[in-house]
Design an enzyme around this catalytic site. Structure first.
Site, PDB file in Angstrom:
ATOM      1  N   TYR A 213      -2.618   0.030  10.774  1.00  0.00           N
ATOM      2  CA  TYR A 213      -2.684  -0.541   9.419  1.00  0.00           C
ATOM      3  C   TYR A 213      -1.382  -0.290   8.661  1.00  0.00           C
ATOM      4  CZ  TYR A 213      -3.956  -0.979   4.490  1.00  0.00           C
ATOM      5  OH  TYR A 213      -3.978  -1.315   3.160  1.00  0.00           O
TER       6      TYR A 213
ATOM      7  N   THR B 183       0.817  -1.205   0.000  1.00  0.00           N
ATOM      8  CA  THR B 183       0.000   0.000   0.000  1.00  0.00           C
ATOM      9  C   THR B 183       0.852   1.257   0.000  1.00  0.00           C
ATOM     10  OG1 THR B 183      -1.555   1.280   1.365  1.00  0.00           O
ATOM     11  CG2 THR B 183      -0.098  -0.217   2.516  1.00  0.00           C
TER      12      THR B 183
END
Length: 354
Positions: A174, A131
């Site tokens: 995250y 990501t």
């Protein structure tokens, strides 16, 4: 990538999800057997499995299992000719409310997968979906607010985007869990010689995306607008992201498999780039034009770790993998709107018939 004489399946963890299902469809269309390895935790992904099985009878297998379960994971890896790793906890907000589960899924789950490859299939390529959050909130970038949204004052960054050489800076649980997984995948190439690579994705959108407020925001905006419901903007709505159609993302993953020995041990950015950089407000205005009515907006405070601006510099990936320029965002969003219109009409009809 066309199927060869190797009849082993391609393993896709998180294969019932948005990108996994699109990749599975392309692989099956080329003649590969595909093993979907998915806990089916995200609402609605069962429809992706049904869609794949209807299109590719006999080529799609499903194992409903969590990525954290070691024995079935090792068994699946042992029979696979390639592994695409999408299984993840995907929302920053969820990671903040339950960081332990986030870590166990994203970081520990990835480590278990890498160990399964190392022990049972050391020659099998593994490509990991990382990501852009590994680069942090980019708060050090000086930005100007323009009519099209935020834009870096540094012309080089504004014109090209954030490159892989940018220092990593994990924000939110995250960001930490995905960032740790990202680094483990790279290190297993260094330490153990595995054929692993990382794709650091920006915002992917497209058909089969069942977006919500926390993840899949392009589809989420469209779904809300098509239902005549308001869209909540966190922050001022001038945040800019580069968005990439899922068909281009699938091209990149297939090319990564084809060129795995060239890119093993590397992390490559994958996004729409400067040509597909769009602010939230610009996208919503375009959605309004697509549906023929103004979209109602609501305002809410900024969320933790939200980047004011992120555009991926994907030149390294395009050069290494021979990728074409990505699809223009207006064209792709229009196609997604048409698919969502048909999809929700079909689902509503099924519910009414029950």
């Amino acid at each position: 990538m066309k199927a060869d004489r190797d009849l082993r399946p391609v393993l896709i963890t998180g294969g019932a999800g948005f990108i996994g299902a699109n990749l599975a469809d392309r692989l099956a269309s080329a003649g590969h057997r595909v093993l979907l390895y998915d806990a089916l935790a995200r609402p609605g992904v069962e429809r992706n499995v049904d869609w794949l099985r209807a299109r590719h009878r006999g080529q799609i297998d499903l194992r409903i299992v969590d990525i954290r379960e070691e024995a079935p994971l090792s068994a699946a890896v042992g029979q696979a000719k390639a592994v695409f790793h999408f299984a993840a906890q995907v929302a920053v907000t969820t990671s903040l409310s339950d960081p332990i589960d986030d870590f166990e899924t994203n970081a520990a789950g990835t480590l278990r997968l890498l160990e399964a490859v190392r022990r049972h299939a050391p020659e099998t390529p593994l490509i990991f979906a990382s990501t852009n959050k590994v680069y942090g909130d980019l708060a050090d970038l000086e930005l100007a607010l323009t009519p099209g949204g935020y834009r870096p004052l540094d012309r080089r960054i504004a014109e090209n985007g954030v490159a892989e050489q940018r220092p990593l800076d994990f924000h939110s649980p995250y960001g930490c869990s995905k960032g740790a997984a990202d680094q483990y995948v790279l290190d297993y190439a260094r330490s153990y010689g595995l054929r692993t690579a990382v794709m650091r994705m920006s915002c992917i959108y497209g058909q089969r995306q069942m977006g919500n407020e926390d993840q899949g925001w392009v589809a989420h905006f469209l779904i809300r607008a098509l239902r005549g419901e308001p869209i909540t903007l966190y922050g001022d709505g001038h945040q800019v992201r580069d968005i990439l159609d899922v068909s281009d993302a699938v091209d990149a993953y297939l090319a990564a498999w084809a060129h795995i020995d060239r890119i093993a041990g590397q992390a490559l950015n994958l996004g729409g780039g400067p040509r597909n950089a769009v602010s939230l407000r610009t996208l919503i205005a375009h959605i309004g034009r697509l549906i023929g009515s103004e979209v109602e907006l609501r305002q809410a405070p900024w969320r933790k770790g939200d980047q004011h601006w992120f555009v991926a510099d994907s030149r390294a990936a395009r050069a290494a993998l021979g990728l074409a320029e990505p699809r223009a965002w207006r064209e792709g969003v229009a196609d997604l709107a048409a698919w969502l219109t048909d999809e929700h009409a079909e689902v509503s009809a099924q519910v009414a018939a029950q």
